[in-house]
Motif scaffolding. Structure first.
Motif, mmCIF file in Angstrom:
data_model
loop_
_atom_site.group_PDB
_atom_site.id
_atom_site.type_symbol
_atom_site.label_atom_id
_atom_site.label_comp_id
_atom_site.label_asym_id
_atom_site.label_seq_id
_atom_site.Cartn_x
_atom_site.Cartn_y
_atom_site.Cartn_z
ATOM 1 N N ASP A 1 3.368 -7.979 2.731
ATOM 2 C CA ASP A 1 4.013 -6.878 2.033
ATOM 3 C C ASP A 1 3.067 -6.141 1.082
ATOM 4 O O ASP A 1 3.497 -5.239 0.360
ATOM 5 N N THR A 2 1.779 -6.490 1.110
ATOM 6 C CA THR A 2 0.817 -5.717 0.325
ATOM 7 C C THR A 2 0.277 -4.528 1.126
ATOM 8 O O THR A 2 -0.451 -3.697 0.593
ATOM 9 N N VAL A 3 0.613 -4.483 2.415
ATOM 10 C CA VAL A 3 0.277 -3.323 3.241
ATOM 11 C C VAL A 3 1.491 -2.405 3.286
ATOM 12 O O VAL A 3 2.588 -2.835 3.651
ATOM 13 N N TRP A 4 1.297 -1.165 2.887
ATOM 14 C CA TRP A 4 2.376 -0.186 2.876
ATOM 15 C C TRP A 4 2.293 0.698 4.105
ATOM 16 O O TRP A 4 1.251 0.768 4.763
ATOM 17 N N ALA A 5 3.405 1.378 4.410
ATOM 18 C CA ALA A 5 3.464 2.213 5.602
ATOM 19 C C ALA A 5 4.073 3.580 5.286
ATOM 20 O O ALA A 5 5.031 3.680 4.519
ATOM 21 N N VAL A 6 3.500 4.593 5.889
ATOM 22 C CA VAL A 6 4.031 5.963 5.831
ATOM 23 C C VAL A 6 4.664 6.232 7.185
ATOM 24 O O VAL A 6 3.965 6.295 8.197
ATOM 25 N N THR A 7 5.974 6.346 7.235
ATOM 26 C CA THR A 7 6.665 6.386 8.525
ATOM 27 C C THR A 7 7.298 7.717 8.884
ATOM 28 O O THR A 7 7.610 7.944 10.051
ATOM 29 N N LEU B 1 1.946 16.041 0.879
ATOM 30 C CA LEU B 1 2.820 14.870 0.923
ATOM 31 C C LEU B 1 2.040 13.629 1.352
ATOM 32 O O LEU B 1 2.160 12.561 0.752
ATOM 33 N N ALA B 2 1.222 13.775 2.391
ATOM 34 C CA ALA B 2 0.421 12.639 2.856
ATOM 35 C C ALA B 2 -0.569 12.205 1.785
ATOM 36 O O ALA B 2 -0.751 11.004 1.544
ATOM 37 N N ALA B 3 -1.201 13.158 1.134
ATOM 38 C CA ALA B 3 -2.168 12.820 0.089
ATOM 39 C C ALA B 3 -1.496 12.053 -1.050
ATOM 40 O O ALA B 3 -2.079 11.114 -1.607
ATOM 41 N N ALA B 4 -0.272 12.417 -1.379
ATOM 42 C CA ALA B 4 0.442 11.769 -2.477
ATOM 43 C C ALA B 4 0.771 10.316 -2.166
ATOM 44 O O ALA B 4 0.871 9.480 -3.078
ATOM 45 N N THR B 5 0.933 9.974 -0.878
ATOM 46 C CA THR B 5 1.275 8.593 -0.535
ATOM 47 C C THR B 5 0.148 7.626 -0.894
ATOM 48 O O THR B 5 0.405 6.463 -1.225
ATOM 49 N N VAL B 6 -1.095 8.103 -0.837
ATOM 50 C CA VAL B 6 -2.238 7.225 -1.100
ATOM 51 C C VAL B 6 -2.233 6.767 -2.556
ATOM 52 O O VAL B 6 -2.297 5.564 -2.850
ATOM 53 N N GLU B 7 -2.153 7.724 -3.464
ATOM 54 C CA GLU B 7 -2.173 7.361 -4.880
ATOM 55 C C GLU B 7 -0.910 6.622 -5.294
ATOM 56 O O GLU B 7 -0.953 5.731 -6.144
ATOM 57 N N TYR B 8 0.212 6.973 -4.670
ATOM 58 C CA TYR B 8 1.451 6.282 -5.015
ATOM 59 C C TYR B 8 1.377 4.816 -4.594
ATOM 60 O O TYR B 8 1.684 3.904 -5.388
ATOM 61 N N ALA B 9 0.964 4.561 -3.339
ATOM 62 C CA ALA B 9 0.873 3.176 -2.866
ATOM 63 C C ALA B 9 -0.140 2.387 -3.693
ATOM 64 O O ALA B 9 0.108 1.232 -4.066
ATOM 65 N N ARG B 10 -1.260 3.013 -4.003
ATOM 66 C CA ARG B 10 -2.267 2.342 -4.820
ATOM 67 C C ARG B 10 -1.688 1.977 -6.186
ATOM 68 O O ARG B 10 -1.880 0.872 -6.689
ATOM 69 N N GLY B 11 -0.968 2.906 -6.775
ATOM 70 C CA GLY B 11 -0.384 2.683 -8.089
ATOM 71 C C GLY B 11 0.682 1.615 -8.098
ATOM 72 O O GLY B 11 0.959 1.012 -9.150
ATOM 73 N N GLN B 12 1.283 1.360 -6.939
ATOM 74 C CA GLN B 12 2.312 0.324 -6.825
ATOM 75 C C GLN B 12 1.731 -1.038 -6.466
ATOM 76 O O GLN B 12 2.464 -1.991 -6.242
ATOM 77 N N GLY B 13 0.401 -1.120 -6.408
ATOM 78 C CA GLY B 13 -0.242 -2.397 -6.150
ATOM 79 C C GLY B 13 -0.502 -2.718 -4.690
ATOM 80 O O GLY B 13 -0.819 -3.865 -4.354
ATOM 81 N N ALA B 14 -0.394 -1.728 -3.812
ATOM 82 C CA ALA B 14 -0.639 -1.974 -2.389
ATOM 83 C C ALA B 14 -2.110 -2.327 -2.150
ATOM 84 O O ALA B 14 -3.004 -1.825 -2.829
#
Length: 210
Positions: A122-128, A145-158
């Motif tokens: 669960d440390t790997v996140w997915a953009v679906t 939108l795609a660019a925002a997923t990177v920083e968001y997932a990183r910020g959530q500890g992914a």
């Protein structure tokens, strides 16, 4: 609202992207609509197993989306995606969560072909899924939108975040419904790299965080 598909591309800097729990139900309804693929799916394709999908009504899928996003709860500790705004108007959605939040994805043969890794990590996140509001499509909104997923997932500890885009071919049209997973170009410009190509049209792309 009249179609805006002939209008110029949107400057990514003009788009504000926030966690979906900071959006309202009205914002999500505006983005998803009710008439086409997005309004019928409400981003539930990967969150339910096949038998349950056939039993859910459109309204039930919409209610599930509201519950998953925790929209209207800015203090919520988690959500299931991000919402994009242009000049304060809700115009786009992208789903991004731990990969384990998507039962249908975890059991997909195509996505895992040629890969050997822990599907329950669960440390790997997915953009679906991407949804662009009707009237704002074909103007490049999936890029911010795609660019925002990177920083968001990183910020959530992914530890990593990956997507499963479609490879488009010159002269061959792909319908908007098929392209809800995003295109290779969109992910590439957000910094994702190709890790596998399990079929002629499907690609797995990923960002690993140091």
């Amino acid at each position: 609202m009249s179609s805006r598909t002939t209008e110029p591309a949107i400057d990514p800097a003009a788009v504000t992207v926030v966690p979906a729990n900071e959006a309202s139900r009205a914002d999500l309804r505006a983005v998803f609509g009710t008439a086409d693929y997005a309004g019928r799916c409400n981003c539930q394709r990967f969150t339910v197993r096949g038998w349950l999908w056939t039993e859910l009504t459109d309204e039930q899928r919409r209610d599930r989306l509201y519950q998953q996003t925790r929209c209207g709860e800015p203090g919520a500790g988690s959500t299931s995606g991000l919402v994009g705004y242009l000049d304060g108007e809700p115009v786009g959605w992208v789903a991004v969560q731990p990969r384990t939040a998507y039962p249908k994805l975890v059991t997909s043969r195509t996505v895992w072909r040629g890969r050997d890794e822990d599907k329950q990590d669960d440390t790997v996140w997915a953009v679906t899924c991407f949804v662009v509001r009707k009237g704002f499509r074909k103007r490049g909104l999936t890029y911010p939108l795609a660019a925002a997923t990177v920083e968001y997932a990183r910020g959530q500890g992914a530890r990593a975040v990956e997507g499963y885009p479609m490879r488009t071919e010159p002269g061959k049209e792909i319908t908007w419904g098929e392209l809800h997973v995003g295109s290779v170009q969109v992910f590439a410009e957000a910094g994702f790299r190709e890790v596998s190509a399990p079929s002629l049209r499907r690609v797995v792309m990923r960002v690993d965080f140091p």
